[in-house]
Design a protein around this motif. Structure first.
Motif, mmCIF file in Angstrom:
data_model
loop_
_atom_site.group_PDB
_atom_site.id
_atom_site.type_symbol
_atom_site.label_atom_id
_atom_site.label_comp_id
_atom_site.label_asym_id
_atom_site.label_seq_id
_atom_site.Cartn_x
_atom_site.Cartn_y
_atom_site.Cartn_z
ATOM 1 N N LYS A 143 31.310 22.004 6.937
ATOM 2 C CA LYS A 143 31.155 20.590 7.287
ATOM 3 C C LYS A 143 30.292 20.420 8.532
ATOM 4 O O LYS A 143 29.338 19.646 8.544
ATOM 5 C CB LYS A 143 32.535 19.950 7.535
ATOM 6 C CG LYS A 143 33.502 20.102 6.403
ATOM 7 C CD LYS A 143 34.835 19.433 6.699
ATOM 8 C CE LYS A 143 35.612 20.063 7.850
ATOM 9 N NZ LYS A 143 36.035 21.457 7.602
ATOM 10 N N SER A 144 30.646 21.179 9.586
ATOM 11 C CA SER A 144 29.884 21.042 10.833
ATOM 12 C C SER A 144 28.445 21.487 10.644
ATOM 13 O O SER A 144 27.519 20.867 11.186
ATOM 14 C CB SER A 144 30.536 21.857 11.942
ATOM 15 O OG SER A 144 31.830 21.373 12.199
ATOM 16 N N THR A 145 28.253 22.552 9.880
ATOM 17 C CA THR A 145 26.888 23.018 9.631
ATOM 18 C C THR A 145 26.083 21.934 8.921
ATOM 19 O O THR A 145 24.926 21.682 9.266
ATOM 20 C CB THR A 145 26.925 24.291 8.766
ATOM 21 O OG1 THR A 145 27.802 25.228 9.381
ATOM 22 C CG2 THR A 145 25.550 24.901 8.635
ATOM 23 N N TYR B 289 29.606 15.537 18.092
ATOM 24 C CA TYR B 289 29.773 16.915 17.648
ATOM 25 C C TYR B 289 31.203 17.353 17.865
ATOM 26 O O TYR B 289 31.903 16.818 18.716
ATOM 27 C CB TYR B 289 28.828 17.842 18.422
ATOM 28 C CG TYR B 289 27.376 17.531 18.193
ATOM 29 C CD1 TYR B 289 26.703 18.064 17.113
ATOM 30 C CD2 TYR B 289 26.693 16.681 19.053
ATOM 31 C CE1 TYR B 289 25.369 17.765 16.897
ATOM 32 C CE2 TYR B 289 25.360 16.378 18.845
ATOM 33 C CZ TYR B 289 24.703 16.923 17.762
ATOM 34 O OH TYR B 289 23.392 16.625 17.547
ATOM 35 N N GLN B 290 31.579 18.373 17.092
ATOM 36 C CA GLN B 290 32.937 18.893 17.237
ATOM 37 C C GLN B 290 33.168 19.394 18.665
ATOM 38 O O GLN B 290 34.222 19.226 19.229
ATOM 39 C CB GLN B 290 33.135 20.034 16.236
ATOM 40 C CG GLN B 290 34.581 20.359 15.977
ATOM 41 C CD GLN B 290 34.747 21.212 14.728
ATOM 42 O OE1 GLN B 290 33.783 21.691 14.145
ATOM 43 N NE2 GLN B 290 35.973 21.400 14.315
ATOM 44 N N ASP B 291 32.113 20.008 19.257
ATOM 45 C CA ASP B 291 32.252 20.486 20.638
ATOM 46 C C ASP B 291 31.814 19.434 21.657
ATOM 47 O O ASP B 291 31.690 19.715 22.842
ATOM 48 C CB ASP B 291 31.482 21.794 20.831
ATOM 49 C CG ASP B 291 29.985 21.612 20.621
ATOM 50 O OD1 ASP B 291 29.534 20.450 20.546
ATOM 51 O OD2 ASP B 291 29.261 22.607 20.525
ATOM 52 N N LEU C 284 30.560 11.530 12.740
ATOM 53 C CA LEU C 284 31.697 11.873 13.590
ATOM 54 C C LEU C 284 32.348 13.143 13.063
ATOM 55 O O LEU C 284 32.891 13.155 11.958
ATOM 56 C CB LEU C 284 32.718 10.729 13.572
ATOM 57 C CG LEU C 284 32.202 9.350 13.993
ATOM 58 C CD1 LEU C 284 33.055 8.247 13.402
ATOM 59 C CD2 LEU C 284 32.166 9.235 15.504
ATOM 60 N N ASP C 285 32.294 14.218 13.850
ATOM 61 C CA ASP C 285 32.878 15.491 13.436
ATOM 62 C C ASP C 285 34.238 15.655 14.096
ATOM 63 O O ASP C 285 34.333 15.984 15.273
ATOM 64 C CB ASP C 285 31.940 16.645 13.821
ATOM 65 C CG ASP C 285 32.336 17.958 13.163
ATOM 66 O OD1 ASP C 285 33.419 18.012 12.551
ATOM 67 O OD2 ASP C 285 31.553 18.922 13.262
ATOM 68 N N GLU C 286 35.284 15.424 13.352
ATOM 69 C CA GLU C 286 36.670 15.481 13.841
ATOM 70 C C GLU C 286 36.823 14.758 15.174
ATOM 71 O O GLU C 286 37.228 15.350 16.173
ATOM 72 C CB GLU C 286 37.131 16.938 13.955
ATOM 73 C CG GLU C 286 37.093 17.634 12.613
ATOM 74 C CD GLU C 286 37.759 19.001 12.639
ATOM 75 O OE1 GLU C 286 38.744 19.153 13.378
ATOM 76 O OE2 GLU C 286 37.299 19.897 11.925
ATOM 77 N N PRO C 287 36.507 13.459 15.187
ATOM 78 C CA PRO C 287 36.494 12.741 16.464
ATOM 79 C C PRO C 287 37.885 12.463 17.007
ATOM 80 O O PRO C 287 38.034 12.169 18.176
ATOM 81 C CB PRO C 287 35.797 11.424 16.111
ATOM 82 C CG PRO C 287 36.120 11.210 14.678
ATOM 83 C CD PRO C 287 36.184 12.575 14.055
HETATM 84 MG MG LIG Z 1 33.641 21.962 12.054
#
Ligand SMILES: [Mg+2]
Ligand SMILES: Nc1ncnc2c1ncn2[C@@H]1O[C@H](COP(=O)(O)OP(=O)(O)OP(=O)(O)O)[C@@H](O)[C@H]1O
Lengths: 377, 261
Positions: free
Chosen positions: B46-48, B88-90, B172-175
């Motif tokens: 997903k993040s990629t 981003y997730q990070d 939104l990546d796991e916001p």
């Molecule tokens: Mg991810």
């Protein structure tokens, strides 16, 4: 489950100006957040030390110029080094770059006999290109800049030596730059003293010391000091008030996060490498015009002195934090200690001990401040 | 320009990292006023995928279209310029820099003519305060370093920033992974609001209830491939949950834990 059909509450406008979870920030706390605080405190301490121990002539106008002239040459390098360090990189090649740029400049003036302005401009172009090359190698190979620029420390010093011998037919000193450079406004920007009229007027009105002939004992401010002060002001403004400044902090703080947020990190870093190289070229032009000649030892170990001054000025070795005006103070501390010891009864060789101790203190202090700023994480 | 073309469309997107195959042929589209939930197990890609959409990674192969036109972003800056903003997730925050400087990083508003062009920090501070307040966080001091914020506060800065700068698409990546109840519902409301403004949203979450609350369509990713895309009307929440787990049977675990999963 969340009711998502309601619109988001409009923000209440009239909020207390001060959050109740925030302690009244004292002036001291706010000062503590500034990276240059340590350098300023250091400067005060060093000044007090010399006021107590040194001959009174150190703090006359002539004495101050004696301290500030070498401090300004180092300071120009230190400010550029600080910006690069805040951007997360090092440049160990600036000392050698002074010798190399000195050779390039001297050759343009003496061998090709270009007009001074053209020779200076060409020297900056050459230095900028080499700085850009440094940057591109660091960015593309992702090697630490420490090692890449260490290579250039030797390459440029070697090239300066070989080049000088080639240009002079065997000597490591190229003479006659002063004579060939000629006179004129370009020369006046890069050598001699500024504000001579003002100083003559001050002497005539008995506001500064003068010789019995009526001439002032200090005829003006060496131009390198003017360059130093201007550079410190401009660099501080750029760092704290402009987009480029925000990008420099971001690139050094976390290049990945910066890039993902839209900061052109590679361009910022390349520009900073070009800036440090050009600052070395400026010092080369200033010192070569002053001395009238250039030699292969010019700028020896200046890269370390510049980094030390930047660290004393509050720049973190890890990047993302620091100050240009701090490097300005750091360079003045450096000049004051190195020259000031000759005004005292101490052996001038204490200088190195003093310097090392100063550096250690500064690093410890910076570390402490960093933990304060980031909330001891 | 075709107005009914999807805001973002990717077809058969492949991404390799050396010998690692992170994405092996993913297709996905997001339309105006639509929330597309991207679901899948840890490591599904997903993040990629969203980093490729955000310009961080360049796809190894496949088509990437924005409003019907093929694009090839060289950097996240290009994606931002195209109106695609990402959390981003990070989080992509810089701990040593202030909340305001982080908020406007890379997008600083300037004033003044060229040699004197500078960032309008008074305006930046005001906007930061205002936007953070809207999301339910009272910033004590916009000059405080992001490193001193709590994890959830930091996430809120990243979300507020993306919402503020997202012109067409919000990713939104796991916001909500670190958010409290109030802030989470605020983020879900935000997503709803952003959709009503006509933006497209790509929302990654592991919480099926959050996904079902705001999602219009759901794309399930598994081991670098799309398992399928379902409209909300086509799929029940239980089915969705099973698909999210990569088809692994959750029933047994669920019963063991007394039906609480
Ligand atoms: Mg991810
Ligand atoms: N830069 C990289 N280099 C090598 N492999 C990578 C890289 N980035 C991701 N991968 C690999 O690609 C796969 C997908 O990772 P990704 O981060 O997209 O998963 P994800 O679906 O976001 O998982 P999570 O739900 O845990 O966030 C993982 O196996 C990961 O190891």
């Amino acid at each position: 489950m969340v009711d998502i059909t309601q619109p988001v509450n409009a923000a209440p406008v009239g909020r207390p100006a001060q959050d109740e979870r925030l302690k009244e920030t004292s002036l001291l706390t706010r000062l503590m957040r500034r990276p240059e605080l340590g350098a300023l405190a250091g400067l005060v301490l060093v000044t007090l030390f010399f006021l107590a121990t040194a001959d009174a002539s150190m703090f006359t106008l002539a004495g101050l110029m004696n301290i500030l002239a070498p401090a300004s040459q180092l300071g120009i390098l230190a400010i550029a080094a600080a910006l690069l360090m805040i951007g997360g990189e090092f440049d160990l090649s600036i000392g050698s770059m002074i010798a190399f740029a000195g050779l390039v400049f001297g050759s343009f003036v003496v061998l090709t006999e270009w007009p001074l302005l053209l020779a200076i401009a060409a020297t900056f172009v050459v230095a900028g290109l080499i700085g850009g090359l440094n940057g591109q190698i660091v960015i593309r190979t992702k090697l630490p800049s420490f090692i890449v620029t260490l290579a250039f420390l030797f390459i440029l010093r070697g090239l300066a030596l070989v080049g000088l011998k080639w240009a002079t037919g065997g000597s490591t000193q190229l003479r006659g730059v002063g004579g060939e450079a000629g006179e004129g406004w370009v020369r006046e920007i890069f050598s001699g003293n500024a504000f001579e009229g003002l100083f003559a007027w001050l002497a005539a009105n008995d506001l500064i010391d003068k010789f019995p002939t009526g001439l002032p004992t200090v005829t003006g401010i060496p131009v390198s000091i003017v360059w130093f002060v201007l550079f410190a002001l401009v660099a501080t403004w750029v760092l704290l008030r402009t987009r480029a400044g925000n990008w420099i902090f971001a690139a050094g703080g976390d290049p990945n996060a910066a890039r993902n947020s839209g900061v052109p990190v590679d361009r910022v870093k390349t520009a900073l490498f070009m800036l440090t190289a050009c600052s070395a070229a400026l010092v080369a032009v200033l010192t070569v015009l002053d001395a009238g000649s250039t030699d292969a030892r010019r700028g020896f170990q200046k890269e370390f002195e510049a980094i030390i001054a930047a660290v004393i000025g509050g720049s973190l070795l890890t990047g993302g934090y620091g100050s240009a005006i701090g490097a300005f103070f750091g360079a003045i501390i450096f000049g004051m200690v190195s020259i000031g010891l000759t005004y005292t009864r101490f052996d001038a060789d204490w200088f190195q001990v003093f310097l090392g101790a100063m550096l250690l203190l500064a690093v410890l202090f910076n570390n402490f401040i960093r933990r304060k700023v980031t909330g001891e994480r | 320009m075709a107005t009914n073309a999807p805001l973002i469309e990717v077809r058969n997107l492949v991404k390799h990292f050396g010998s690692v195959i992170a994405l092996s042929g993913v297709s996905l589209s997001v339309h105006r006023g639509e929330v597309m939930c991207l679901l899948g197990d840890n490591g599904a890609g997903k993040s990629t995928l969203i980093k490729t959409l955000a310009g961080v990674h360049k796809p190894t192969s496949g088509d990437f279209l924005v409003e019907g036109r093929p694009v090839s972003f060289q950097s996240p800056r290009d994606a931002l310029d195209a109106g695609i903003a990402t959390v981003y997730q990070d989080l992509a925050m810089i701990p040593l820099m202030s909340v305001t400087r982080n908020f406007f990083m890379g997008r600083e508003p300037v004033k003044g003519a060229w040699p004197f062009r500078r960032v309008d920090f008074a305006y930046c501070d005001a906007v930061t305060r205002e936007e953070m307040h809207k999301i339910g966080i009272d910033v004590r001091d916009p000059h405080q370093a992001v490193g001193t914020l709590s994890g959830g506060e930091r996430q809120c800065v990243a979300i507020a920033r993306a919402v503020y700068f997202g012109a067409k698409v919000l990713i939104l990546d796991e916001p909500t992974s670190a958010l409290g109840v109030a802030q989470t519902s605020m983020v879900l409301k935000y997503i709803h609001q952003v959709r009503q403004k006509g933006l497209g949203v790509i929302f990654i979450t592991h919480n099926v209830r959050h996904a079902y609350a705001v999602g219009d369509r759901f794309t399930i990713l598994n081991r670098g491939k799309t398992l399928g895309t379902y409209a909300k009307t086509e799929i029940a929440i239980d089915e969705l949950q099973n698909l999210m787990a990569g088809g692994k049977e959750l029933q047994a675990v669920s019963e063991e834990l007394g039906g609480m999963v």
